[in-house]
Design a protein around this motif. Structure first.
Motif, PDB file in Angstrom:
ATOM      1  N   SER A  81      -8.395   4.237  -2.837  1.00 45.81           N
ATOM      2  CA  SER A  81      -8.752   2.809  -2.817  1.00 45.81           C
ATOM      3  C   SER A  81      -8.650   2.167  -4.193  1.00 45.81           C
ATOM      4  O   SER A  81      -8.312   0.978  -4.306  1.00 45.81           O
ATOM      5  CB  SER A  81     -10.168   2.616  -2.262  1.00 45.81           C
ATOM      6  OG  SER A  81     -11.154   3.040  -3.191  1.00 45.81           O
TER       7      SER A  81
ATOM      8  N   LEU B 195     -13.144  -4.089   1.187  1.00 46.28           N
ATOM      9  CA  LEU B 195     -12.443  -2.932   1.747  1.00 46.28           C
ATOM     10  C   LEU B 195     -12.914  -2.717   3.178  1.00 46.28           C
ATOM     11  O   LEU B 195     -14.118  -2.752   3.458  1.00 46.28           O
ATOM     12  CB  LEU B 195     -12.709  -1.686   0.907  1.00 46.28           C
ATOM     13  CG  LEU B 195     -12.052  -1.696  -0.478  1.00 46.28           C
ATOM     14  CD1 LEU B 195     -13.033  -2.245  -1.510  1.00 46.28           C
ATOM     15  CD2 LEU B 195     -11.603  -0.326  -0.890  1.00 46.28           C
TER      16      LEU B 195
ATOM     17  N   CYS C 188       0.836  -1.211   0.000  1.00 46.16           N
ATOM     18  CA  CYS C 188       0.000   0.000   0.000  1.00 46.16           C
ATOM     19  C   CYS C 188       0.865   1.252   0.000  1.00 46.16           C
ATOM     20  O   CYS C 188       0.540   2.231  -0.671  1.00 46.16           O
ATOM     21  CB  CYS C 188      -0.930   0.007   1.214  1.00 46.16           C
ATOM     22  SG  CYS C 188      -2.246  -1.208   1.140  1.00 46.16           S
TER      23      CYS C 188
ATOM     24  N   THR D 262      -8.272  -5.094   1.645  1.00 45.87           N
ATOM     25  CA  THR D 262      -7.461  -3.906   1.901  1.00 45.87           C
ATOM     26  C   THR D 262      -8.302  -2.916   2.682  1.00 45.87           C
ATOM     27  O   THR D 262      -9.525  -2.930   2.597  1.00 45.87           O
ATOM     28  CB  THR D 262      -6.971  -3.266   0.586  1.00 45.87           C
ATOM     29  OG1 THR D 262      -6.301  -2.032   0.887  1.00 45.87           O
ATOM     30  CG2 THR D 262      -8.111  -2.980  -0.361  1.00 45.87           C
TER      31      THR D 262
ATOM     32  N   PRO E  94     -12.335   0.084   5.611  1.00 43.02           N
ATOM     33  CA  PRO E  94     -11.870   1.394   6.096  1.00 43.02           C
ATOM     34  C   PRO E  94     -12.340   1.676   7.520  1.00 43.02           C
ATOM     35  O   PRO E  94     -13.321   1.091   7.988  1.00 43.02           O
ATOM     36  CB  PRO E  94     -12.536   2.364   5.116  1.00 43.02           C
ATOM     37  CG  PRO E  94     -13.803   1.675   4.708  1.00 43.02           C
ATOM     38  CD  PRO E  94     -13.447   0.220   4.652  1.00 43.02           C
TER      39      PRO E  94
ATOM     40  N   GLY F  41      -8.150   0.180   2.038  1.00 44.37           N
ATOM     41  CA  GLY F  41      -8.538   1.179   1.051  1.00 44.37           C
ATOM     42  C   GLY F  41      -7.719   2.451   1.104  1.00 44.37           C
ATOM     43  O   GLY F  41      -7.747   3.241   0.166  1.00 44.37           O
ATOM     44  N   CYS F  42      -6.980   2.658   2.185  1.00 39.36           N
ATOM     45  CA  CYS F  42      -6.081   3.815   2.235  1.00 39.36           C
ATOM     46  C   CYS F  42      -4.927   3.508   3.178  1.00 39.36           C
ATOM     47  O   CYS F  42      -5.055   2.697   4.105  1.00 39.36           O
ATOM     48  CB  CYS F  42      -6.809   5.092   2.645  1.00 39.36           C
ATOM     49  SG  CYS F  42      -7.304   5.176   4.354  1.00 39.36           S
TER      50      CYS F  42
END
Length: 310
Positions: free
Chosen positions: A255, A226, A30, A265, A228, A267-268
């Motif tokens: 993302s 995702l 990431c 993930t 988050p 996303g950030c």
């Protein structure tokens, strides 16, 4: 006896080290993709002509609708408030030139999917974003004190993901390509006291998504969940933004850099780092009465002071 146990403890230690190494490897990916965008701009458009986004009238769903339209896809917006859908559709068509189709549907109901199926007929759908969701209360509260919307929450947070995936996945399979993004939450990564229904419903999305990716990866389809943490939207009462709390636009743009990174993930990057630190906290701390008291007092006060009811 000690000599016999020594290889066992060494093996356990190695497995623990490998598990943490895998987590930090994903975080490193990431970090790399955050600064060096390697995904071709044409990648998303290559999935198909249309993207379908649920909960598209506001927040993260609206942000995905705009960003995917900017990437050259036509978009289908699905939500329950017709006026919001119409306003978003007009703005997308005006600013991006992409075609927009709107479908009014209330995902707290279970009788909407035949209608949606008919409305989607004939479209080459390359991307599905299962974004629609509901949070009973932003403020932490005990299960019996949460609003009595259990069936609606199950339909919105769980049934919608299964049914929409069922409608669209078979067409992706026949074309041997497609992208499904399931928007879960950081509270799905382990059970969160005082957010029990929301946490559990989002955990279903994680398990469902990972299992499907294992089934369909070889068929050219990407299914990613995702998870988050804080994103400033109407559902989170427009929390004040910070290094941790992202705007919907910031989160969505970042993302989409990570769609090929794996089946899960945050996303950030900020949330990816955050989850790695949270995973170091022992479970007995999370489930202690002291932690519960912290959520009910200091965290509640923080939310009240940093939200903006527009």
């Amino acid at each position: 006896m000690g000599e016999a146990l020594e290889p066992f403890f060494i093996s356990v230690g190695l497995l623990v080290c490998l598990a943490y190494l895998a987590k930090w490897a994903r975080c490193s990916k990431c970090l790399f993709l955050h600064f060096w965008k390697v995904l071709p701009r044409s990648f998303l458009k290559s999935m198909g002509q249309w993207a379908v986004i649920t909960g598209a009238g506001d927040g993260i769903g609206k942000a995905y609708s705009f960003e995917l339209a900017r990437q050259g896809l036509n978009v289908v917006l699905i939500s329950r408030t017709l006026e919001k859908l119409q306003a978003v559709a007009v703005e997308i068509e005006r600013t991006t030139g992409s075609s927009v189709k709107i479908i009014q549907a209330d995902f707290t109901k279970d009788d909407i999917y035949e209608y949606i199926k008919e409305e989607l007929k004939g479209l080459e759908i390359g991307i599905l974003v299962n974004n629609v969701g509901m949070l009973p209360s932003l403020l932490p509260s005990h299960f019996h004190n949460t609003p009595n919307e259990i069936q609606g929450l199950i339909h919105c947070n769980i049934t919608s993901v299964v049914k929409m995936t069922q409608l669209i996945l078979k067409h992706m399979e026949s074309r041997r390509k497609g992208l499904i993004l399931n928007i879960s939450s950081g509270v799905a990564l382990f059970p969160w006291p005082l957010y029990s229904m929301y946490s559990a419903s989002k955990a279903f999305m994680c398990t469902f998504s990972k299992a499907l990716q294992a089934e369909y990866k070889a068929k050219g389809i990407i299914i990613q969940v995702l998870t988050p943490y804080a994103v400033s939207t109407s559902m989170t009462k427009y929390l004040s933004t910070s290094l941790i709390t992202k705007t919907a636009d910031e989160f969505v743009k970042e993302s989409l850099n990570y769609v090929t990174i794996g089946d899960e993930t945050c996303g950030c990057l900020a949330h990816e780092i955050m989850v790695n630190f949270l995973s170091l906290i022992p479970s007995w701390v999370i489930y202690s009465s002291r932690f519960e008291k912290l959520l009910l007092t200091r965290y509640t006060n923080y939310l009240k002071q940093n939200t903006n009811r527009r």
